[in-house]
Design a protein around this motif. Structure first.
Motif, PDB file in Angstrom:
ATOM      1  N   ALA A   1       0.831  -1.205   0.000  1.00  0.00           N
ATOM      2  CA  ALA A   1       0.000   0.000   0.000  1.00  0.00           C
ATOM      3  C   ALA A   1       0.865   1.255   0.000  1.00  0.00           C
ATOM      4  O   ALA A   1       0.634   2.188  -0.785  1.00  0.00           O
ATOM      5  CB  ALA A   1      -0.923  -0.009   1.213  1.00  0.00           C
ATOM      6  N   VAL A   2       1.860   1.257   0.865  1.00  0.00           N
ATOM      7  CA  VAL A   2       2.725   2.438   0.949  1.00  0.00           C
ATOM      8  C   VAL A   2       3.487   2.621  -0.367  1.00  0.00           C
ATOM      9  O   VAL A   2       3.602   3.736  -0.886  1.00  0.00           O
ATOM     10  CB  VAL A   2       3.698   2.320   2.142  1.00  0.00           C
ATOM     11  N   GLN A   3       3.965   1.522  -0.894  1.00  0.00           N
ATOM     12  CA  GLN A   3       4.689   1.608  -2.164  1.00  0.00           C
ATOM     13  C   GLN A   3       3.773   2.141  -3.271  1.00  0.00           C
ATOM     14  O   GLN A   3       4.171   2.964  -4.081  1.00  0.00           O
ATOM     15  CB  GLN A   3       5.227   0.228  -2.564  1.00  0.00           C
ATOM     16  N   HIS A   4       2.549   1.638  -3.251  1.00  0.00           N
ATOM     17  CA  HIS A   4       1.558   2.086  -4.227  1.00  0.00           C
ATOM     18  C   HIS A   4       1.393   3.606  -4.142  1.00  0.00           C
ATOM     19  O   HIS A   4       1.440   4.313  -5.159  1.00  0.00           O
ATOM     20  CB  HIS A   4       0.248   1.365  -3.957  1.00  0.00           C
ATOM     21  N   LEU A   5       1.224   4.095  -2.922  1.00  0.00           N
ATOM     22  CA  LEU A   5       1.052   5.545  -2.733  1.00  0.00           C
ATOM     23  C   LEU A   5       2.311   6.296  -3.143  1.00  0.00           C
ATOM     24  O   LEU A   5       2.250   7.325  -3.830  1.00  0.00           O
ATOM     25  CB  LEU A   5       0.715   5.850  -1.268  1.00  0.00           C
ATOM     26  N   ALA A   6       3.448   5.756  -2.704  1.00  0.00           N
ATOM     27  CA  ALA A   6       4.718   6.426  -3.015  1.00  0.00           C
ATOM     28  C   ALA A   6       4.910   6.486  -4.526  1.00  0.00           C
ATOM     29  O   ALA A   6       5.334   7.506  -5.072  1.00  0.00           O
ATOM     30  CB  ALA A   6       5.877   5.690  -2.342  1.00  0.00           C
ATOM     31  N   ALA A   7       4.569   5.407  -5.187  1.00  0.00           N
ATOM     32  CA  ALA A   7       4.724   5.352  -6.641  1.00  0.00           C
ATOM     33  C   ALA A   7       3.840   6.392  -7.323  1.00  0.00           C
ATOM     34  O   ALA A   7       4.189   6.944  -8.363  1.00  0.00           O
ATOM     35  CB  ALA A   7       4.373   3.958  -7.154  1.00  0.00           C
TER      36      ALA A   7
ATOM     37  N   LEU B   1       0.267  -0.410  12.703  1.00  0.00           N
ATOM     38  CA  LEU B   1       0.957   0.875  12.757  1.00  0.00           C
ATOM     39  C   LEU B   1       2.459   0.677  12.556  1.00  0.00           C
ATOM     40  O   LEU B   1       3.100   1.403  11.782  1.00  0.00           O
ATOM     41  CB  LEU B   1       0.681   1.548  14.114  1.00  0.00           C
ATOM     42  N   ALA B   2       2.998  -0.318  13.250  1.00  0.00           N
ATOM     43  CA  ALA B   2       4.430  -0.589  13.141  1.00  0.00           C
ATOM     44  C   ALA B   2       4.789  -0.931  11.698  1.00  0.00           C
ATOM     45  O   ALA B   2       5.796  -0.456  11.157  1.00  0.00           O
ATOM     46  CB  ALA B   2       4.822  -1.724  14.068  1.00  0.00           C
ATOM     47  N   ALA B   3       3.940  -1.743  11.075  1.00  0.00           N
ATOM     48  CA  ALA B   3       4.189  -2.131   9.684  1.00  0.00           C
ATOM     49  C   ALA B   3       4.173  -0.887   8.788  1.00  0.00           C
ATOM     50  O   ALA B   3       4.956  -0.768   7.850  1.00  0.00           O
ATOM     51  CB  ALA B   3       3.145  -3.134   9.214  1.00  0.00           C
ATOM     52  N   PHE B   4       3.283   0.031   9.116  1.00  0.00           N
ATOM     53  CA  PHE B   4       3.198   1.268   8.338  1.00  0.00           C
ATOM     54  C   PHE B   4       4.496   2.064   8.465  1.00  0.00           C
ATOM     55  O   PHE B   4       5.089   2.471   7.458  1.00  0.00           O
ATOM     56  CB  PHE B   4       2.013   2.106   8.822  1.00  0.00           C
ATOM     57  N   SER B   5       4.943   2.276   9.697  1.00  0.00           N
ATOM     58  CA  SER B   5       6.158   3.057   9.924  1.00  0.00           C
ATOM     59  C   SER B   5       7.341   2.428   9.203  1.00  0.00           C
ATOM     60  O   SER B   5       8.117   3.108   8.529  1.00  0.00           O
ATOM     61  CB  SER B   5       6.458   3.149  11.424  1.00  0.00           C
ATOM     62  N   LYS B   6       7.438   1.118   9.344  1.00  0.00           N
ATOM     63  CA  LYS B   6       8.538   0.409   8.722  1.00  0.00           C
ATOM     64  C   LYS B   6       8.496   0.575   7.198  1.00  0.00           C
ATOM     65  O   LYS B   6       9.502   0.870   6.562  1.00  0.00           O
ATOM     66  CB  LYS B   6       8.455  -1.069   9.094  1.00  0.00           C
ATOM     67  N   SER B   7       7.309   0.419   6.654  1.00  0.00           N
ATOM     68  CA  SER B   7       7.167   0.519   5.205  1.00  0.00           C
ATOM     69  C   SER B   7       7.506   1.920   4.709  1.00  0.00           C
ATOM     70  O   SER B   7       8.101   2.087   3.637  1.00  0.00           O
ATOM     71  CB  SER B   7       5.739   0.166   4.791  1.00  0.00           C
ATOM     72  N   MET B   8       7.112   2.905   5.495  1.00  0.00           N
ATOM     73  CA  MET B   8       7.409   4.283   5.115  1.00  0.00           C
ATOM     74  C   MET B   8       8.917   4.457   5.010  1.00  0.00           C
ATOM     75  O   MET B   8       9.428   5.017   4.026  1.00  0.00           O
ATOM     76  CB  MET B   8       6.849   5.247   6.169  1.00  0.00           C
ATOM     77  N   LYS B   9       9.599   3.976   6.050  1.00  0.00           N
ATOM     78  CA  LYS B   9      11.066   4.105   6.040  1.00  0.00           C
ATOM     79  C   LYS B   9      11.640   3.383   4.840  1.00  0.00           C
ATOM     80  O   LYS B   9      12.541   3.887   4.159  1.00  0.00           O
ATOM     81  CB  LYS B   9      11.642   3.543   7.331  1.00  0.00           C
ATOM     82  N   GLU B  10      11.123   2.222   4.551  1.00  0.00           N
ATOM     83  CA  GLU B  10      11.614   1.459   3.406  1.00  0.00           C
ATOM     84  C   GLU B  10      11.465   2.248   2.105  1.00  0.00           C
ATOM     85  O   GLU B  10      12.239   2.091   1.174  1.00  0.00           O
ATOM     86  CB  GLU B  10      10.863   0.128   3.281  1.00  0.00           C
ATOM     87  N   CYS B  11      10.425   3.069   2.062  1.00  0.00           N
ATOM     88  CA  CYS B  11      10.198   3.860   0.854  1.00  0.00           C
ATOM     89  C   CYS B  11      10.922   5.199   0.921  1.00  0.00           C
ATOM     90  O   CYS B  11      10.721   6.071   0.074  1.00  0.00           O
ATOM     91  CB  CYS B  11       8.709   4.102   0.639  1.00  0.00           C
ATOM     92  N   GLY B  12      11.701   5.351   1.976  1.00  0.00           N
ATOM     93  CA  GLY B  12      12.468   6.582   2.091  1.00  0.00           C
ATOM     94  C   GLY B  12      11.662   7.775   2.553  1.00  0.00           C
ATOM     95  O   GLY B  12      12.032   8.919   2.327  1.00  0.00           O
ATOM     96  N   ILE B  13      10.540   7.537   3.181  1.00  0.00           N
ATOM     97  CA  ILE B  13       9.742   8.647   3.699  1.00  0.00           C
ATOM     98  C   ILE B  13       9.797   8.593   5.224  1.00  0.00           C
ATOM     99  O   ILE B  13       9.549   7.541   5.817  1.00  0.00           O
ATOM    100  CB  ILE B  13       8.271   8.542   3.255  1.00  0.00           C
ATOM    101  N   ALA B  14      10.117   9.712   5.827  1.00  0.00           N
ATOM    102  CA  ALA B  14      10.176   9.721   7.293  1.00  0.00           C
ATOM    103  C   ALA B  14       8.765   9.827   7.835  1.00  0.00           C
ATOM    104  O   ALA B  14       8.056  10.789   7.553  1.00  0.00           O
ATOM    105  CB  ALA B  14      11.021  10.906   7.783  1.00  0.00           C
TER     106      ALA B  14
END
Lengths: 412, 412
Positions: B235-241, B263-276
DNA sequence: CAGCTTGCTGCAATCGTTTTCCCAAAACAG
DNA sequence: CTGTTTTGGGAAAACGATTGCAGCAAGCTG
């Protein structure tokens, strides 16, 4: 039996039971003495295995020292009374001496004793179980109904057995079979349709039943008459007042009695408002999202697309809303939509759905009440009983003036 | 006992049982003879009351002639076998002579006999009951789960007892108590949160349990590990893309373990996508429509309104959608929204909700399977067991490019 | 103080099944 | 025809509670 010296504190006129009670009360102050005395009294020592374990881990043992077989008999032995007394205590029979009761409750609480419902039901002939037969649990209307029914049932010491038939006769017959096996004392048939032959099994065994709308006219049967007409007339009048004349109706499945009632109420209300109901504007749905969307498709194919659509339930209305969204028509600017049920989610559709409210709580309460009366005092009722359930229009934002008229008013 | 003349047709080497069977078979051809013979055999005539009634109304009587007490004993008497044989027949024990079995089944069917589950459970020690503990039945996710669980359970001869805790510890403890009373053989705790102390009652009695996400590490406990991260990262990647950087998250209740995991999964995914991940952009909801709307309110108050909102469940997302509609913001043009669960209704929101799918069916299947294994072959498992449940992004229409960017693409 | 009433408690039967154990009859071997 | 094995059905003991009935102790009456 040697009597401990501590009993000299007892009043001179104490009864034998009092002496025993006191003896016991004192003994509970010390587990070791407790079990020693119990040993002397009961002359049984097999259960002394437990206290030993308890003594070695004095702190947090309450959780571990449950004998493997916890039944009313064990409790009786530990409390030094007969099983009959334990049973009476649990059932709060007023004749038990409060002192004894206290003693029994103490033991029960100490060991977290929970009576076995199956055994209870078997001997007492009271399963304290009601069946709740619904058509599909995935329609949010029903969970809300279940919630209400369960709350009330639990409050009165009943349990419920929910079964969803999914409109499948085979499933339904399985459900009934299972209810019979569990010896339900009554069944609320909230399928909104009468599957008479299938329910024979229940009727034959004289299980009290409660139906919606229609039900066989025999003893032990109650019927919840929903006043569809009231709410639906309000809805039609509301639309008519806004200026709608081309009003369509998306019905429920043709086989469902309640769906037919809703449709009939619609036709009647239309006539009352001086609008001739046009059969072409009546599309058959099936009370699901997909059915609603499909029905709307048919209505959209009409040469003159209706300016308002009344739906047999909210799920249908949501399907209609979605189809309109897909088609690019705006609600309520292009088409007004009204649902039926007022499920919770209707408040947050886009736009919030104008709908006809039918109280799940009222329904659940009436159904449970009817069943309970039949079970607990069948002599007070003769033949079929009926209850009325009101319906009312809730105006939200999915209804407005018909397209093309009073444009000046629309923008507000 | 006088032997009817018809038995002379039997082969010379017939066994006694054969003779009896034939006698019976012949007799069933005529109800009158049937009961007469039975009378001679059994030397009891109290049940002859029924046949008389049957004779007077020969046509449609099958429904009416049920003796008031239909139990295995009655069946045994009518089929002229012992109750043990009836029991064995019902339970399909292979040693019963097919001829006897047929005879027994005939009587059972004729009188619509249904065995009493309570008595069965009592003596066999197998209630064939599983408890299903959910947090709130009014969240459509759960009915869908119940449906799946029930289907599988019924298919395997189990029944389920559903209880909704509504996040209330007191209610929960009542639910557990009721399950204990009914002697459930296992409980699926699908509350998405671990209320350890309350479940002690169950653990103490060694009732097999299955949890979601986390569970105590002891024998008889299974845990369904949901791979939140997989779906949420998608989901995060989709949004980031799509170009989103200002992504908010509406969490579930802070006390709920699964909500924290999401929530934790969200934070982690954000970091993975380079978004703080910005704490200010995390609003706490409660997994309800209202909670979602309230949380969105808070997010709207930020100086920089997020361009995308990821929600901890679909109900929250629908609440968010509604709040945005109220505010006049368009989805996805102004704000993109993603849910979690993929409840059925997510397909027809306006616009259809992009969401993360977690299969209720998988969940139900795994939960039931875990419980069943524990109950039916506990020796094969040692300690806690874990199962993985996948999640996947389903892209619908509530996500799009962030507002203000790539306007030329938006109109397509 | 005998005799009766009243209040509690315990004994034992019961609910409708399952299941173990045992025994009769059939089948088989010699 | 006799002895042994196999087969399959019946008697009875559970399972864990409830409840009618009997009986004992205490209180009351005269």
């Amino acid at each position: 039996m040697p009597i401990p010296s501590s009993n000299r504190l007892l009043p001179i006129h104490s009864t034998r039971a009092d002496v025993q009670s006191s003896l016991y009360d004192i003994s509970t102050q010390c587990t070791v003495i407790n079990y020693t005395i119990l040993k002397l009294i009961s002359d049984e020592n097999d259960f002394l295995v437990t206290p030993v374990a308890e003594r070695t881990t004095p702190k947090k043992t309450a959780a571990d020292d449950i004998p493997d077989r916890m039944d009313i008999r064990t409790i009786a032995r530990l409390a030094n009374v007969s099983i009959a007394t334990v049973s009476r205590t649990i059932n709060r029979v007023s004749t038990v001496n409060p002192k004894m009761a206290k003693r029994v409750w103490d033991v029960i609480e100490k060991f977290d004793f929970v009576p076995n419902t199956q055994a209870r039901a078997l001997v007492s002939g009271r399963s304290k179980l009601f069946g709740l037969l619904i058509s599909e649990i995935t329609n949010p209307f029903f969970p809300e109904l279940i919630q209400g029914f369960e709350d009330i049932a639990v409050e009165h010491g009943y349990e419920i057995l929910v079964s969803s038939t999914n409109h499948d006769p085979k499933r339904m017959s399985h459900c009934i079979r299972r209810m019979l096996e569990r010896k339900v004392e009554g069944v609320a048939v909230m399928t909104f349709g009468l599957e008479e032959p299938l329910l024979d099994q229940l009727a034959k065994r004289k299980v009290p039943l409660v139906f919606i709308d229609v039900g066989p006219d025999r003893a032990g049967v109650s019927v919840l008459k929903i006043d569809y007409h009231h709410g639906i007339r309000q809805a039609v009048q509301h639309l008519a007042a806004l200026g709608h004349r081309n009003i369509a109706f998306v019905s429920g499945p043709a086989g469902l009695h309640s769906a037919q009632s809703r449709l009939a109420a619609f036709s009647k209300s239309m006539k009352e408002c001086g609008i001739a109901p046009d059969p072409a504007r009546i599309a058959e749905g099936d009370h699901t999202l997909e059915g609603g969307a499909a029905a709307m498709d048919k209505l959209l194919a009409l040469k003159e697309v209706p300016t308002a659509v009344l739906c047999s339930n909210d799920m249908t209305a949501i399907g209609v809303l979605h189809k309109l969204y897909r088609t690019g028509l705006r609600v309520p600017d292009d088409v007004s939509v009204i649902g039926f049920d007022d499920i919770h989610i209707a408040e947050v559709t886009t736009p919030p759905l104008t709908t006809i409210q039918m109280s799940r709580y009222e329904l659940a309460k009436a159904a449970f009440g009817a069943l309970r009366t039949q079970v607990e005092s069948p002599e007070t009722v003769h033949g079929k009983r009926e209850f009325n359930i009101p319906t009312d229009l809730i105006v939200r934002e999915s209804t407005g003036f018909p397209r093309g008229t009073m444009k000046h008013l629309r923008k507000k």
